[in-house]
Design an enzyme around this catalytic site. Structure first.
Site, PDB file in Angstrom:
ATOM      1  N   GLN A 202     -45.757  33.455  74.037  1.00 48.89           N
ATOM      2  CA  GLN A 202     -46.591  32.121  74.366  1.00 48.89           C
ATOM      3  C   GLN A 202     -47.151  32.440  75.648  1.00 48.89           C
ATOM      4  O   GLN A 202     -46.621  32.275  76.882  1.00 48.89           O
ATOM      5  CB  GLN A 202     -45.470  30.852  74.542  1.00 48.89           C
ATOM      6  CG  GLN A 202     -46.053  29.569  75.027  1.00 48.89           C
ATOM      7  CD  GLN A 202     -45.184  28.681  75.746  1.00 48.89           C
ATOM      8  OE1 GLN A 202     -43.822  29.112  75.724  1.00 48.89           O
ATOM      9  NE2 GLN A 202     -45.326  27.341  75.767  1.00 48.89           N
TER      10      GLN A 202
ATOM     11  N   SER B 134     -48.220  29.798  81.030  1.00 44.57           N
ATOM     12  CA  SER B 134     -48.146  29.875  82.324  1.00 44.57           C
ATOM     13  C   SER B 134     -49.096  30.922  82.975  1.00 44.57           C
ATOM     14  O   SER B 134     -49.110  32.005  82.461  1.00 44.57           O
ATOM     15  CB  SER B 134     -46.632  29.956  82.936  1.00 44.57           C
ATOM     16  OG  SER B 134     -45.657  29.125  82.362  1.00 44.57           O
TER      17      SER B 134
ATOM     18  N   SER C 109     -42.514  35.691  78.396  1.00 37.99           N
ATOM     19  CA  SER C 109     -41.514  36.143  77.720  1.00 37.99           C
ATOM     20  C   SER C 109     -41.913  36.967  76.360  1.00 37.99           C
ATOM     21  O   SER C 109     -42.438  36.558  75.544  1.00 37.99           O
ATOM     22  CB  SER C 109     -40.461  35.132  77.200  1.00 37.99           C
ATOM     23  OG  SER C 109     -40.160  34.377  78.379  1.00 37.99           O
TER      24      SER C 109
ATOM     25  N   GLU D  71     -40.407  22.380  70.935  1.00 39.99           N
ATOM     26  CA  GLU D  71     -39.115  22.700  71.715  1.00 39.99           C
ATOM     27  C   GLU D  71     -38.094  21.703  71.612  1.00 39.99           C
ATOM     28  O   GLU D  71     -37.033  22.203  71.521  1.00 39.99           O
ATOM     29  CB  GLU D  71     -39.641  22.862  73.164  1.00 39.99           C
ATOM     30  CG  GLU D  71     -39.823  23.954  73.796  1.00 39.99           C
ATOM     31  CD  GLU D  71     -39.948  24.207  75.292  1.00 39.99           C
ATOM     32  OE1 GLU D  71     -40.679  23.064  75.744  1.00 39.99           O
ATOM     33  OE2 GLU D  71     -39.855  25.191  76.002  1.00 39.99           O
TER      34      GLU D  71
ATOM     35  N   GLU E 160     -36.965  19.461  87.565  1.00 44.21           N
ATOM     36  CA  GLU E 160     -37.655  18.156  88.503  1.00 44.21           C
ATOM     37  C   GLU E 160     -38.618  17.624  87.352  1.00 44.21           C
ATOM     38  O   GLU E 160     -38.945  16.397  87.221  1.00 44.21           O
ATOM     39  CB  GLU E 160     -38.256  18.677  89.735  1.00 44.21           C
ATOM     40  CG  GLU E 160     -37.505  19.077  90.620  1.00 44.21           C
ATOM     41  CD  GLU E 160     -36.668  20.465  90.490  1.00 44.21           C
ATOM     42  OE1 GLU E 160     -37.108  21.056  89.710  1.00 44.21           O
ATOM     43  OE2 GLU E 160     -35.608  20.579  91.058  1.00 44.21           O
TER      44      GLU E 160
HETATM   45  C1  LIG Z   1     -37.089  33.053  82.277  1.00 42.70           C
HETATM   46  C2  LIG Z   1     -38.379  32.320  82.210  1.00 42.70           C
HETATM   47  C3  LIG Z   1     -39.295  32.484  81.208  1.00 42.70           C
HETATM   48  C4  LIG Z   1     -40.402  32.002  80.918  1.00 42.70           C
HETATM   49  N1  LIG Z   1     -41.198  32.262  79.625  1.00 42.70           N
HETATM   50  C5  LIG Z   1     -42.471  31.841  79.522  1.00 42.70           C
HETATM   51  C6  LIG Z   1     -43.388  32.016  78.476  1.00 42.70           C
HETATM   52  O1  LIG Z   1     -42.734  32.873  77.741  1.00 42.70           O
HETATM   53  N2  LIG Z   1     -44.383  31.562  78.387  1.00 42.70           N
HETATM   54  C7  LIG Z   1     -45.053  31.013  79.550  1.00 42.70           C
HETATM   55  O2  LIG Z   1     -46.077  30.597  79.283  1.00 42.70           O
HETATM   56  N3  LIG Z   1     -44.291  30.511  80.568  1.00 42.70           N
HETATM   57  C8  LIG Z   1     -43.066  31.063  80.853  1.00 42.70           C
HETATM   58  N4  LIG Z   1     -42.253  30.589  81.966  1.00 42.70           N
HETATM   59  C9  LIG Z   1     -42.922  29.948  82.917  1.00 42.70           C
HETATM   60  C10 LIG Z   1     -42.447  28.756  83.123  1.00 42.70           C
HETATM   61  O3  LIG Z   1     -42.844  27.692  82.193  1.00 42.70           O
HETATM   62  C11 LIG Z   1     -42.789  28.193  84.589  1.00 42.70           C
HETATM   63  O4  LIG Z   1     -42.248  28.952  85.392  1.00 42.70           O
HETATM   64  C12 LIG Z   1     -42.318  26.836  84.778  1.00 42.70           C
HETATM   65  O5  LIG Z   1     -43.069  25.738  83.889  1.00 42.70           O
HETATM   66  C13 LIG Z   1     -42.580  26.341  86.181  1.00 42.70           C
HETATM   67  O6  LIG Z   1     -43.740  26.944  86.824  1.00 42.70           O
HETATM   68  P1  LIG Z   1     -43.985  27.559  88.265  1.00 42.70           P
HETATM   69  O7  LIG Z   1     -43.089  28.747  87.906  1.00 42.70           O
HETATM   70  O8  LIG Z   1     -45.431  28.006  88.288  1.00 42.70           O
HETATM   71  O9  LIG Z   1     -43.367  26.762  89.219  1.00 42.70           O
HETATM   72  P2  LIG Z   1     -44.141  25.515  89.968  1.00 42.70           P
HETATM   73  O10 LIG Z   1     -44.804  24.654  88.962  1.00 42.70           O
HETATM   74  O11 LIG Z   1     -45.013  25.999  91.023  1.00 42.70           O
HETATM   75  O12 LIG Z   1     -42.895  24.753  90.403  1.00 42.70           O
HETATM   76  C14 LIG Z   1     -42.314  25.108  91.907  1.00 42.70           C
HETATM   77  C15 LIG Z   1     -41.194  24.224  92.261  1.00 42.70           C
HETATM   78  O13 LIG Z   1     -41.904  22.930  92.269  1.00 42.70           O
HETATM   79  C16 LIG Z   1     -41.538  21.945  91.489  1.00 42.70           C
HETATM   80  N5  LIG Z   1     -42.574  20.983  90.950  1.00 42.70           N
HETATM   81  C17 LIG Z   1     -43.327  21.269  90.429  1.00 42.70           C
HETATM   82  N6  LIG Z   1     -44.407  20.350  90.123  1.00 42.70           N
HETATM   83  C18 LIG Z   1     -43.336  19.234  90.337  1.00 42.70           C
HETATM   84  C19 LIG Z   1     -43.711  17.658  90.142  1.00 42.70           C
HETATM   85  N7  LIG Z   1     -44.598  17.167  89.672  1.00 42.70           N
HETATM   86  N8  LIG Z   1     -42.623  17.008  90.521  1.00 42.70           N
HETATM   87  C20 LIG Z   1     -41.508  17.401  91.269  1.00 42.70           C
HETATM   88  N9  LIG Z   1     -41.333  18.824  91.521  1.00 42.70           N
HETATM   89  C21 LIG Z   1     -42.417  19.665  91.104  1.00 42.70           C
HETATM   90  C22 LIG Z   1     -40.826  22.614  90.243  1.00 42.70           C
HETATM   91  O14 LIG Z   1     -39.780  21.778  89.696  1.00 42.70           O
HETATM   92  C23 LIG Z   1     -40.185  23.922  91.121  1.00 42.70           C
HETATM   93  O15 LIG Z   1     -38.964  23.331  91.575  1.00 42.70           O
HETATM   94  C24 LIG Z   1     -40.952  31.274  81.768  1.00 42.70           C
HETATM   95  C25 LIG Z   1     -40.208  31.236  83.032  1.00 42.70           C
HETATM   96  C26 LIG Z   1     -38.844  31.553  83.112  1.00 42.70           C
HETATM   97  C27 LIG Z   1     -38.214  31.467  84.451  1.00 42.70           C
END
Ligand SMILES: Cc1cc2nc3c(=O)[nH]c(=O)nc-3n(C[C@H](O)[C@H](O)[C@H](O)COP(=O)(O)OP(=O)(O)OC[C@H]3O[C@@H](n4cnc5c(N)ncnc54)[C@H](O)[C@@H]3O)c2cc1C
Lengths: 386, 363
Positions: free
Chosen positions: A120, A123, A155, A238, A359
């Protein structure tokens, strides 16, 4: 109230468990991709892959309830299946919902038989929770698209054959409206996958770079500019996975508390330990019973709604707390302990982020279940490139 | 799998909610000091809810435990100030489980029609329920000892009293309260009455013997009370939600602040987990499952936590308004603690929970 299967459910369960009893032990404990592919193929041949998928694509044409029963039975065995969860759980169902029949015929069967793996590609470095803010650019060129940009946290990209890709086709409109969904072959020229090392030391996710990657228009899913709606289909799938996150559970902690001593007596006799154990029993068993309520609704033909956000929200946090407490119980020995609690504790922060952070899930419950106002979105109505 | 309530039970719960919406409106406040709303009590008696889980042979409606649970939820939601629990949740299930034919015939019809309000008399002051804290004695067919606080103790006609016999064995006794000296106490929740009961050679008879019987009676009651707690918790959450949608601060609805949204999401999660436990516990009770005591303890712990959390956070969301006498918030806050304590506090039930797990693992 009863916990009995209906006669049809019981018949399916018997069929499934007979198959598993016969075939699963041969795959026990193996975690490699080749083993996962072989297991998937074995399942598909016997009609236990794609249980709810249409027959014309090689599925069983069964009910969501049969899928649940299958999951319950399969979970009893240590079979390798993780590598297919994203592809078969989310990506391929999106393909089936939006692609033309000929495309589905070509792609769905091999995915179902475990011959191909999907990842997928949503991100990006600047777009995770706010995935609609992504920047990967797809520009029209002849009868196809030229794609440039970067994905991250993908992933399984390193062993995937296909990817479900969300990209920006029109930066001049507000962010949700300028997106389009595609599928891509991961072997296409211009795609480069780089492993990322996680805090646990493993590398299960990746950065994926797109440099002038050519994608024919036939690999577009849904209308141009309608990618956000297509993405919501993916994310909705999901919720259908009413499974459990892997990791030590309450019973493992209970056993530990009975084995470890505090002041010469089993830790479980300690009032503070008992208090915590009771709290986690309430959390973990409560979640289990909540799933039973969801399964009951599913068996009556109701589809899970936003309230399903509760599963991951509770269980991801629970695994972190529970495994951390187990390490505390081990005392200084925890410093040196490998083993499942240490492993789970190191993995657990990822569970609270992947697939919607704690969150974001709270936001979903507050907004979509309780009806509270959405967050203020300063960028919602502005053109993306403004 | 059918992990849901029967259609009849759901309808009974909805009908109860419908009646209580008007009949119980403002009743908790009106009952302050008296511990009961007499008009509402008369109404509830007339509706046959007390006999929901009592067989028709004894004047009940045979609706069943599921129905009684959903009626309890509606009562909890409306904070109905009526002496319902002692008869419907404690005495009737105890009589059906342990009573002789004669005891059942003597007491159940009165409980079913409300002419007999019952009270649970275990506590003799501070501390968790435990056999060695029972000082009340049963000798020569009569009880002597002091019980406090006893919910609905001033108006009940019958008490289930935990006492110790000449051999030191603890048991549950049926004691008609005529002639027993009773003193009303100021209650933490003034919409519910509590009293001190002084038994002095008060005639009584044995219902069930042994501490395990005491726990069995408590466990059945805990399941029904859990549904009252769920009802109260849900109502408190809805009040907070509604207020958060109406109240403005800093130019926006307070419900748009994440500190408020996430707080209420957490309350929602606690309620849903508690609801699932309560579902399982009522099933385990009806099926006489071997893990019933554990199921009841888990339901009690989860529901207690959910209601206390919901009630406290509802005040928080209402700000200064929530701290006023005139707001309804404190009615929920008080009731949440009243229900949390009435069958033994949360620590007692957590201990049962872990104890039953240890017993399971030892088996
Ligand atoms: C193990 C793992 C596997 C993954 N696999 C995939 C994959 O296969 N494909 C894919 O596309 N993505 C994947 N992801 C990505 C995952 O979907 C994102 O990491 C996740 O959605 C958070 O985005 P970010 O890392 O950019 O953090 P951010 O969005 O920058 O968030 C940082 C912090 O800010 C908080 N925050 C952000 N927005 C808000 C809001 N509106 N209100 C309150 N708090 C907020 C978050 O909760 C977090 O604590 C994976 C992530 C992990 C950890």
């Amino acid at each position: 109230m009863d916990f009995e299967d209906s006669p049809e459910e019981a018949a399916f369960r018997a069929e499934a468990s007979a198959f598993l009893e016969r075939e699963a032990p041969g795959f026990g404990g193996r975690g490699d991709v080749a083993a996962a592919k072989a297991w998937q193929g074995t399942k598909a041949e016997a009609g236990f892959a794609g249980i709810t998928w249409p027959r014309r694509f090689g599925g069983r044409g069964g009910t969501p309830m049969q899928q649940v029963i299958w999951n319950q039975e399969e979970e009893k065995y240590q079979v390798p299946r993780g590598v297919f969860e994203i592809g078969l759980g989310m990506c391929v169902p999106t393909v089936m919902a939006y692609a033309e029949a000929a495309v589905c015929e070509r792609l769905v069967g091999p995915a179902l038989r475990g011959e191909t793996i999907w990842c997928q590609l949503f991100s990006e470095p600047a777009a995770g929770s706010d995935v609609a803010g992504l920047r990967m650019r797809a520009e029209r060129e002849g009868d196809g698209w030229r794609i440039n940009g970067q994905k991250i946290w993908t992933s399984g990209a390193h062993f995937s054959d296909f990817g479900l890709l969300l990209a920006r086709t029109d930066p001049s409109v507000p962010k949700h409206r300028g997106l389009t969904m595609f599928f891509v072959e991961m072997g296409s020229p211009g795609i480069e996958v780089r492993r990322i090392r996680q805090i646990s030391g493993e590398s299960n996710f990746n950065e994926v770079f797109f440099t002038n990657v050519w994608v024919p228009d036939g690999q577009r899913l849904g209308e141009v500019g309608d990618g956000w709606r297509v993405a919501l289909t993916t994310l909705m799938h999901e919720r259908l996975a009413i499974g459990s996150l892997p990791g030590p559970d309450f019973e493992d902690l209970l056993t530990l508390a009975q084995e470890i001593a505090i002041e010469g007596a089993p830790a479980i006799g300690n009032a503070a330990v008992r208090e915590r154990l009771a709290d986690w029993y309430v959390q973990s068993q409560g979640l289990e019973y909540t799933k039973w309520r969801a399964i009951t609704a599913l068996s009556r033909g109701q589809m899970p709604g936003p309230e399903a956000s509760i599963y991951k929200l509770v269980s991801a946090r629970k695994i972190q707390d529970l495994s951390g407490f187990a390490l505390d119980l081990l005392g200084e020995a925890g410093l040196a302990a490998g083993g499942r609690f240490a492993e789970a504790w190191l993995q657990s922060p990822g569970g609270r982020i992947a697939g919607g952070t704690d969150e974001i899930l709270r936001n979903i419950i507050a907004e979509r279940v309780l009806g509270l106002p959405g967050d203020i979105r300063l960028d919602r109505d502005k053109p993306f490139n403004a | 799998m059918n992990f849901a309530f029967s259609e009849v039970a759901v309808q009974a719960g909805e009908a109860a909610r419908e009646v209580l919406r008007e009949a119980a409106s403002g009743a908790a406040r009106r009952a302050f000091g008296a511990g009961v709303d007499a008009a509402l009590w008369a109404r509830v008696r007339g509706l046959g809810w007390l006999g929901a889980a009592i067989p028709e042979a004894f004047g009940g409606s045979s609706l069943g435990e599921e129905g009684l649970c959903l009626i309890a939820e509606a009562l909890g939601e409306s904070l109905a100030p009526v002496p319902f629990a002692g008869g419907a949740y404690v005495a009737a299930p105890a009589l059906l489980r342990f009573g002789s034919a004669a005891q059942q015939a003597r007491w159940l019809p009165g409980i079913a029609d409300g002419s007999v309000a019952a009270a649970w008399a275990l506590s003799e002051g501070p501390g968790a329920p435990e056999a060695r804290a029972v000082g009340t004695v049963f000798r020569d067919g009569a009880l002597t000892g002091v019980k406090w606080p006893v919910v609905d103790g001033t108006l009940a006609q019958l008490a289930l009293v935990v006492a110790r016999d000449g051999a030191g064995e603890v048991g549950v006794y049926l004691a008609p309260l005529e002639g027993v000296s009773r003193e009303a106490l100021a209650g933490l929740d003034p919409s519910r009455g509590v009293a001190r009961l002084a038994f002095e050679r008060a005639p009584a008879e044995l219902l069930a013997s042994g501490w395990s019987a005491v726990e069995a009676v408590l466990a059945r009651a805990a399941v029904f009370v859990a549904f009252e707690q769920l009802g109260g918790a849900h109502r408190a959450l809805m009040m907070a939600r509604d207020y958060a949608l109406e109240r403005q601060a800093f130019g926006r609805k307070i419900g748009s602040f994440q500190a408020v949204k996430h707080k209420l999401a957490d309350v929602y999660v606690a309620i849903e987990l508690a609801r699932s436990h309560a579902f399982y516990a009522v099933w385990a009770m009806m099926a006489e499952a071997p893990d019933f005591l554990r199921a009841a303890a888990a339901a009690r712990v989860a529901a207690t936590r959910a209601f206390e959390m919901a009630a406290a956070e509802t005040i928080q969301v209402h700000g200064g308004m929530g701290f006023t006498w005139d707001s309804d918030c404190h009615l929920f806050y008080r009731r949440s603690k009243h229900l949390a304590l009435c069958l033994g506090g949360i620590g007692y039930w957590k201990d049962i929970l872990v104890r039953t797990l240890e017993q399971r693992n030892a088996a």
